[in-house]
Design a protein around this motif. Structure first.
Motif, mmCIF file in Angstrom:
data_model
loop_
_atom_site.group_PDB
_atom_site.id
_atom_site.type_symbol
_atom_site.label_atom_id
_atom_site.label_comp_id
_atom_site.label_asym_id
_atom_site.label_seq_id
_atom_site.Cartn_x
_atom_site.Cartn_y
_atom_site.Cartn_z
ATOM 1 N N CYS A 194 0.713 -1.171 -0.008
ATOM 2 C CA CYS A 194 -0.135 0.000 -0.076
ATOM 3 C C CYS A 194 0.751 1.445 -0.132
ATOM 4 O O CYS A 194 2.113 1.143 0.455
ATOM 5 C CB CYS A 194 -0.763 -0.191 1.127
ATOM 6 S SG CYS A 194 -1.875 1.319 1.384
ATOM 7 N N TRP A 195 0.431 2.180 -0.796
ATOM 8 C CA TRP A 195 1.100 3.500 -0.632
ATOM 9 C C TRP A 195 0.035 4.649 -1.075
ATOM 10 O O TRP A 195 -1.071 4.426 -1.448
ATOM 11 C CB TRP A 195 2.479 3.680 -1.573
ATOM 12 C CG TRP A 195 2.006 3.549 -3.015
ATOM 13 C CD1 TRP A 195 1.877 4.502 -3.948
ATOM 14 C CD2 TRP A 195 2.008 2.310 -3.814
ATOM 15 N NE1 TRP A 195 1.517 4.378 -5.008
ATOM 16 C CE2 TRP A 195 1.767 2.774 -5.216
ATOM 17 C CE3 TRP A 195 2.483 0.955 -3.674
ATOM 18 C CZ2 TRP A 195 1.728 1.714 -6.275
ATOM 19 C CZ3 TRP A 195 2.307 0.040 -4.607
ATOM 20 C CH2 TRP A 195 1.944 0.740 -5.881
ATOM 21 N N ILE A 209 1.395 7.731 3.094
ATOM 22 C CA ILE A 209 2.374 6.748 3.036
ATOM 23 C C ILE A 209 3.189 6.932 1.729
ATOM 24 O O ILE A 209 2.905 6.767 0.759
ATOM 25 C CB ILE A 209 1.840 5.293 3.038
ATOM 26 C CG1 ILE A 209 1.066 5.040 4.008
ATOM 27 C CG2 ILE A 209 3.030 4.206 3.157
ATOM 28 C CD1 ILE A 209 0.138 3.845 4.180
ATOM 29 N N ASN A 210 4.566 7.443 2.041
ATOM 30 C CA ASN A 210 5.270 8.172 1.042
ATOM 31 C C ASN A 210 6.042 6.784 0.044
ATOM 32 O O ASN A 210 6.333 7.229 -1.131
ATOM 33 C CB ASN A 210 6.289 8.979 1.502
ATOM 34 C CG ASN A 210 5.725 10.200 1.953
ATOM 35 O OD1 ASN A 210 4.662 10.698 1.363
ATOM 36 N ND2 ASN A 210 6.339 10.718 2.822
ATOM 37 N N SER A 211 6.142 5.534 0.453
ATOM 38 C CA SER A 211 6.625 4.485 -0.225
ATOM 39 C C SER A 211 5.901 3.201 0.103
ATOM 40 O O SER A 211 5.294 3.224 1.120
ATOM 41 C CB SER A 211 8.151 4.322 0.013
ATOM 42 O OG SER A 211 8.411 4.049 1.334
ATOM 43 N N ALA A 212 5.914 2.277 -0.787
ATOM 44 C CA ALA A 212 5.067 1.290 -0.720
ATOM 45 C C ALA A 212 5.414 0.563 0.711
ATOM 46 O O ALA A 212 6.765 0.212 1.186
ATOM 47 C CB ALA A 212 5.580 0.154 -1.707
ATOM 48 N N ILE A 213 4.483 0.038 1.470
ATOM 49 C CA ILE A 213 4.738 -0.866 2.587
ATOM 50 C C ILE A 213 3.759 -1.812 2.701
ATOM 51 O O ILE A 213 2.954 -2.167 1.876
ATOM 52 C CB ILE A 213 3.933 0.190 3.832
ATOM 53 C CG1 ILE A 213 2.846 0.352 3.881
ATOM 54 C CG2 ILE A 213 5.113 1.208 4.281
ATOM 55 C CD1 ILE A 213 2.030 0.848 5.058
ATOM 56 N N LYS A 214 4.395 -3.063 3.160
ATOM 57 C CA LYS A 214 3.463 -4.222 3.123
ATOM 58 C C LYS A 214 2.599 -4.446 4.340
ATOM 59 O O LYS A 214 2.796 -4.278 5.445
ATOM 60 C CB LYS A 214 4.676 -5.568 3.364
ATOM 61 C CG LYS A 214 4.071 -6.718 2.929
ATOM 62 C CD LYS A 214 5.429 -7.898 2.975
ATOM 63 C CE LYS A 214 5.003 -9.309 2.689
ATOM 64 N NZ LYS A 214 6.027 -10.299 2.880
ATOM 65 N N ARG A 264 1.047 9.818 -3.230
ATOM 66 C CA ARG A 264 0.309 8.973 -4.275
ATOM 67 C C ARG A 264 1.106 8.214 -5.366
ATOM 68 O O ARG A 264 0.794 7.253 -5.816
ATOM 69 C CB ARG A 264 -0.381 10.320 -5.198
ATOM 70 C CG ARG A 264 -1.635 10.566 -4.334
ATOM 71 C CD ARG A 264 -1.900 11.902 -5.232
ATOM 72 N NE ARG A 264 -3.539 12.257 -4.746
ATOM 73 C CZ ARG A 264 -3.641 13.276 -3.718
ATOM 74 N NH1 ARG A 264 -2.749 13.484 -3.057
ATOM 75 N NH2 ARG A 264 -4.954 13.486 -3.323
ATOM 76 N N LEU A 265 2.439 8.773 -5.624
ATOM 77 C CA LEU A 265 3.232 8.029 -6.413
ATOM 78 C C LEU A 265 4.160 6.778 -5.824
ATOM 79 O O LEU A 265 4.888 6.285 -6.659
ATOM 80 C CB LEU A 265 4.091 9.035 -7.263
ATOM 81 C CG LEU A 265 3.503 10.084 -7.960
ATOM 82 C CD1 LEU A 265 4.426 10.927 -8.725
ATOM 83 C CD2 LEU A 265 2.155 9.630 -9.034
ATOM 84 N N GLY A 266 4.124 6.648 -4.647
ATOM 85 C CA GLY A 266 5.017 5.708 -3.843
ATOM 86 C C GLY A 266 6.307 5.827 -3.676
ATOM 87 O O GLY A 266 6.953 4.976 -3.730
ATOM 88 N N GLY A 315 -6.255 8.882 -3.359
ATOM 89 C CA GLY A 315 -4.736 9.289 -3.291
ATOM 90 C C GLY A 315 -4.189 8.009 -2.636
ATOM 91 O O GLY A 315 -2.847 8.018 -2.334
ATOM 92 N N THR A 316 -4.703 6.648 -2.746
ATOM 93 C CA THR A 316 -4.354 5.548 -2.100
ATOM 94 C C THR A 316 -4.306 4.232 -3.522
ATOM 95 O O THR A 316 -4.885 4.412 -4.350
ATOM 96 C CB THR A 316 -5.106 4.870 -1.212
ATOM 97 O OG1 THR A 316 -5.332 5.906 -0.187
ATOM 98 C CG2 THR A 316 -4.595 3.900 -0.458
#
Length: 688
Positions: free
Chosen positions: A316-317, A321-326, A642-644, A674-675
């Motif tokens: 998810c980002w 959340i500025n970068s992809a998290i699990k 938004r862009l991860g 935005g997700t």
């Protein structure tokens, strides 16, 4: 009758005339029973009103629905549901002597049991159960009990003494002038079950005295050994001469031969009880038709890692959340097959048919409260949807404040906010637990899409239904009206819809021959409905359309479309060849290329033209695309992650870094506002 248009007479009887009519408000077919009352005595008029009283007390998916009544032309008009499949008697005669399979008999019978249990729970006796009063929907799979004209409402648990009903189905106690109670309805139901198994009435004779004698003796032809001993024993028990030795409705439903049929009915056709406990589910494998949801899996073609791997991962980002998290999964062996993001929901479907949501632990960076600070990543925990004990979910779609989910049997359920009627239950009421969209029972839904406040669903027979908010013509019904129940969408003859996509104020449909149709707002030409030349010159600007209109302008009009996604003011289109086109507003670079201010033509995202794009999703002002080699690209507005990645707004597609040590396959992707949610699985687990 100002609100109805008569089509034809479908029946006449002692009580009056039955008309098939068109309800003008929603173009729905209904039945109107016209009962003359002018010459009736006071008691006869009260008897005529009895059907209205009974029907208004009953609400069940296997009972003909009552709509309203009124007096006109000195007659009582009773407006009821129309069952297109005719009577069960007609269906049995159409078999031409070919016995029904036991599974089909039990499917019909289980629905009858559920409806009669509901009737008896209201202290009502039907008193005229027969195959002529049992109706079928147009698929001839859903049973509807009808004709309650001589039903008896009991003011107490006293018994009814009036001798009523069709002679072939009356019980021995009625033949003797004894009181009528629920056990007499059980006798009639036993006669119907016998008829299902033999295609003949249990008791027939040339005259009434001979018929009464047969009934009093309980003599009827044996049931074919083609059927199980359990079914034959059940029929014999229901046709016992002593009413005290006949099983009641609950005892019948508790028999092993009936339990499985009732579970299937609850799963396929009836309301699903929402329990708070969960049992393991062994769902049926979805058919090809049911799994026709767009977007195939893509894989990374590298060597497989040696260490043990999880069966699925969801990232998810956005939303702070500025970068992809699990994200955490419910169990270590959870296999996610689809994800969907809404304004307030993050949902997933597992391979074994379970639906769960991720909930935020309190107010954090994902809060929708204005002024919330982007401090840290919020914590999420997964929670299974309640009431899945007999249901296998295979597909989910999230709207702004509601969720739609689809079972492997093609049954659609919704829950959440009922604003604008987007749940499809005929009201604006909220629903906290998944509830079947009863108007679609009898159809096998294969895919559903939720917009901010409207829904589209497509069936295995390529029929489309729409409901919810209707302004801008987003429902494709030819007007801007909103609807609280599913409405059939007209489509050009020869076109077969197979995929639907809902935007904020528009809708898109792809047909089996890969043509794109759009309806609703075409602001910024996000639906590609402006008429353009090959050179990009706009010759006709279209603000909105209220019926689904084929996209004909180049380049989309000349392409075979595989899948589409819509944002607030832009859309993305993937062709069968894997090319990615975008159109609409480009204020934040969400189209992935530089545009001329005056040009509104869809354009190719040339930066990724050497990749084969297989999946795409649009947020409010950004776009995410996935290539065949599992590369994930994002472009557009960068605020709140938004862009991860920690980036400024960009119109150039750039990779999103997925924090995985595994070589993975992308299974599903979804964006909302935005997700972004992205589901993966290890490459070596790919068996497709």
């Amino acid at each position: 009758m100002d609100n109805y248009e008569k089509i034809r007479v479908v029946g006449r009887g002692a009580y009056g005339t039955v008309h098939l009519c068109l309800r003008l408000s929603d173009k729905k077919h209904v039945i109107i029973k016209q009962i003359p009352v002018e010459q009736m005595t006071k008691d006869e008029r009260q008897a005529a009103l009895n059907e209205v009283i009974v029907l208004s007390m009953l609400s069940h998916p296997n009972i003909i629905e009552y709509y309203e009544n009124f007096l006109e032309d000195k007659a009582l008009m009773i407006v009821m549901e129309y069952a297109q499949g005719g009577t069960l008697n007609d269906y049995l005669q159409s078999q031409n002597g070919r016995l029904l399979e036991e599974e089909e008999i039990l499917c019909f019978f289980a629905q009858m049991l559920l409806s009669i249990q509901h009737v008896h729970s209201k202290q009502i006796l039907h008193r005229d159960l027969k195959t002529q009063n049992i109706l079928l929907d147009k698929t001839k799979k859903v049973v509807k009990i009808g004709d309650f004209g001589i039903s008896k409402v009991l003011s107490s648990k006293s018994k009814a003494y009036t001798v009523v009903g069709t002679p072939c189905y009356i019980s021995p106690e009625l033949c003797e002038g004894k009181p009528y109670n629920q056990k007499s309805d059980i006798w009639a139901l036993g006669c119907v079950l016998y008829e299902l198994a033999s295609l003949k009435r249990a008791f027939e004779a040339a005259n009434l005295p001979a018929l009464i004698l047969k009934i009093m003796r309980g003599t009827f032809a044996p049931i074919s050994e083609h059927y199980s001993n359990e079914l034959r024993s059940l029929i014999l028990s229901m046709l016992h001469l002593d009413p005290g030795k006949r099983p009641d409705i609950n005892q019948i439903m508790a028999q092993p031969i009936i339990i499985n049929a009732i579970i299937n009915i609850h799963t396929d056709l009836g309301k699903i009880p929402c329990a708070r406990t969960y049992r393991p589910i062994t769902p049926a494998l979805p058919s090809t038709a049911r799994s026709r949801v767009r977007g195939s899996a893509v894989s990374v073609r590298e060597s497989m890692p040696a260490k043990p791997q999880s069966l699925s991962s969801v990232y998810c980002w956005g939303g702070g959340i500025n970068s992809a998290i699990k994200l955490p999964l419910p169990t270590n062996d959870t296999q996610v097959i689809e994800v969907s993001a809404g304004r307030t929901q993050k949902a997933a479907v597992t391979k074994n048919g379970r639906l769960f949501n991720w909930e935020s632990q309190g107010v954090g960076a994902d809060s929708l409260i204005p002024g919330a600070l982007d401090t840290g990543s919020p914590g999420y925990f997964p929670r299974f949807l309640e009431g899945q004990s007999a249901v296998a979910i295979q597909h989910v779609a999230c709207g702004d404040l509601f969720v739609a989910c689809l079972t492997d049997r093609g049954i659609l359920m919704t829950y959440g906010s009922g604003a604008h009627g987007c749940l499809g239950h005929g009201s604006l009421n909220d629903v906290t637990q998944a509830k079947i969209v009863e108007a679609l029972l009898g159809y096998e839904v294969v895919q559903v899409s939720c917009g901010a406040s409207h829904v589209l669903a497509v069936t295995n027979e390529n029929q489309v239904f729409a409901w919810g908010r209707g302004d801008n013509g987003r429902l494709g019904l030819g007007n801007a009206d909103s609807h609280t129940t599913p409405q059939a969408v007209s489509f050009p003859e020869g076109s077969s819809p197979c995929f639907v996509n809902c935007g904020v104020d528009c809708s898109m449909i792809i047909t089996l021959d890969n043509k794109l149709f759009c309806s609703g707002s075409n602001r910024y030409n996000k639906c590609c409905l402006d008429e353009n030349t090959r050179e990009g010159v706009t010759t006709k600007s279209v603000e909105e359309v209220r019926t689904f209109t084929r996209v004909t302008s180049p380049p989309i009009g000349n392409s075979l479309v595989k899948t589409v996604a819509t944002g607030t003011s832009h859309s993305a289109i993937v062709t069968v060849d894997g090319e990615l086109y975008t159109c609409g507003a480009n204020q934040f670079g969400q189209l992935g290329y530089q545009t001329d201010f005056n040009s509104k033509q869809a354009g190719l995202v040339s930066t990724v033209k050497d990749r084969k794009i297989t999946m795409v999703a649009c947020g409010d002002t950004f776009t995410v695309a996935v290539s065949q080699d599992a590369e994930v690209f994002s472009f557009g507005k960068s605020a709140r992650g938004r862009l991860g990645r920690s980036d400024s707004d960009t119109m150039t597609p750039k990779p999103v870094s997925i924090p995985s040590d595994e070589v993975f396959t992308v299974v599903s992707i979804s964006c909302s506002h935005g997700t972004t949610l992205l589901a993966t699985k290890p490459t070596q687990s790919v068996t497709d």
